[in-house]
Design a protein around this motif. Structure first.
Motif, PDB file in Angstrom:
ATOM      1  N   ARG A 180       0.818  -1.218  -0.083  1.00 19.13           N
ATOM      2  CA  ARG A 180      -0.106  -0.022  -0.012  1.00 19.13           C
ATOM      3  C   ARG A 180       0.958   1.187   0.056  1.00 19.13           C
ATOM      4  NH1 ARG A 180      -5.000  -1.136   0.432  1.00 19.13           N
ATOM      5  NH2 ARG A 180      -5.817  -2.942   1.291  1.00 19.13           N
ATOM      6  N   ASP A 192      -5.284   5.036   1.265  1.00 22.02           N
ATOM      7  CA  ASP A 192      -4.074   4.507   0.462  1.00 22.02           C
ATOM      8  C   ASP A 192      -4.620   3.999  -0.865  1.00 22.02           C
ATOM      9  OD1 ASP A 192      -2.680   5.346   2.372  1.00 22.02           O
ATOM     10  OD2 ASP A 192      -2.493   3.233   3.407  1.00 22.02           O
ATOM     11  N   ARG A 249      -3.441   0.553  -3.321  1.00 25.57           N
ATOM     12  CA  ARG A 249      -2.580  -0.930  -3.331  1.00 25.57           C
ATOM     13  C   ARG A 249      -1.810  -0.985  -4.605  1.00 25.57           C
ATOM     14  NH1 ARG A 249      -3.881  -6.229  -4.704  1.00 25.57           N
ATOM     15  NH2 ARG A 249      -2.733  -7.628  -3.474  1.00 25.57           N
ATOM     16  N   ASP A 290      -7.808   1.304  -5.886  1.00 25.56           N
ATOM     17  CA  ASP A 290      -8.090   2.284  -5.267  1.00 25.56           C
ATOM     18  C   ASP A 290      -9.558   2.215  -4.657  1.00 25.56           C
ATOM     19  OD1 ASP A 290     -10.258   3.220  -7.016  1.00 25.56           O
ATOM     20  OD2 ASP A 290      -8.725   4.126  -8.522  1.00 25.56           O
ATOM     21  N   THR A 293     -13.899  -1.195  -3.713  1.00 30.43           N
ATOM     22  CA  THR A 293     -12.437  -0.863  -4.444  1.00 30.43           C
ATOM     23  C   THR A 293     -12.865  -1.434  -6.046  1.00 30.43           C
ATOM     24  OG1 THR A 293     -11.824  -3.118  -3.963  1.00 30.43           O
ATOM     25  CG2 THR A 293     -11.167  -1.407  -2.491  1.00 30.43           C
TER      26      THR A 293
END
Length: 153
Positions: free
Chosen positions: A23, A79, A81, A97, A139
């Motif tokens: 991340r 964050d 990834r 995201d 996500t």
């Protein structure tokens, strides 16, 4: 070069020889570190030099995907990834995201006179395949595969 939209291809069909996922902060610094890590892992895992065509393509693709995750897919304080997978003949870059409702627009619908938003054209030009997958309500993952063949340097 093909684009796969909303497919189930966020995970490759073949088991990766190597993989790494980390991340990064949703900042420009996070995007820069993600790009540097992607190239470093490529050179470590494959022995391609930093100035090879695959390394340049990985740097550009990772930079664009990370930048898009920060600019269009980020919620404050969240964050993104980065997952890197070494496949038999490709290097797969996945950026996940926190904005699954904000999908990459089809490139055919991009107005010709836009002064921004050309990053995905670069991804398409340097990746053999790329796409987007939404696998949960929280996500989305935009992924790209760079073929591992040295054609220059």
């Amino acid at each position: 070069m093909t684009y796969h939209h909303l497919t189930d291809e966020a995970t490759p069909l073949l088991a990766p020889a190597r993989q790494l996922a980390l991340r990064f902060s949703g900042t420009r610094r996070g995007a820069r570190l993600a790009r540097r890590l992607a190239v470093q892992q490529l050179t470590d895992w494959t022995a391609f030099p930093y100035d090879s065509d695959p390394a340049r393509a990985v740097a550009l693709v990772t930079a664009e995907l990370a930048s898009n995750a920060i600019r269009h897919g980020s919620l404050p304080g969240r964050d993104f990834r980065l997952a890197l997978l070494l496949l038999p003949d490709h290097y797969r870059i996945e950026v996940t995201d926190t904005r699954p409702e904000r999908l990459p627009p089809p490139l055919a619908q991009q107005p010709a006179d836009e002064t921004s938003g050309r990053g995905l054209f670069l991804v398409q030009a340097h990746a053999d395949r790329w796409g987007c997958a939404v696998r949960n309500p929280y996500t989305k993952t935009v992924w790209a595969e760079v073929q591992l063949r040295a054609t220059g340097s």
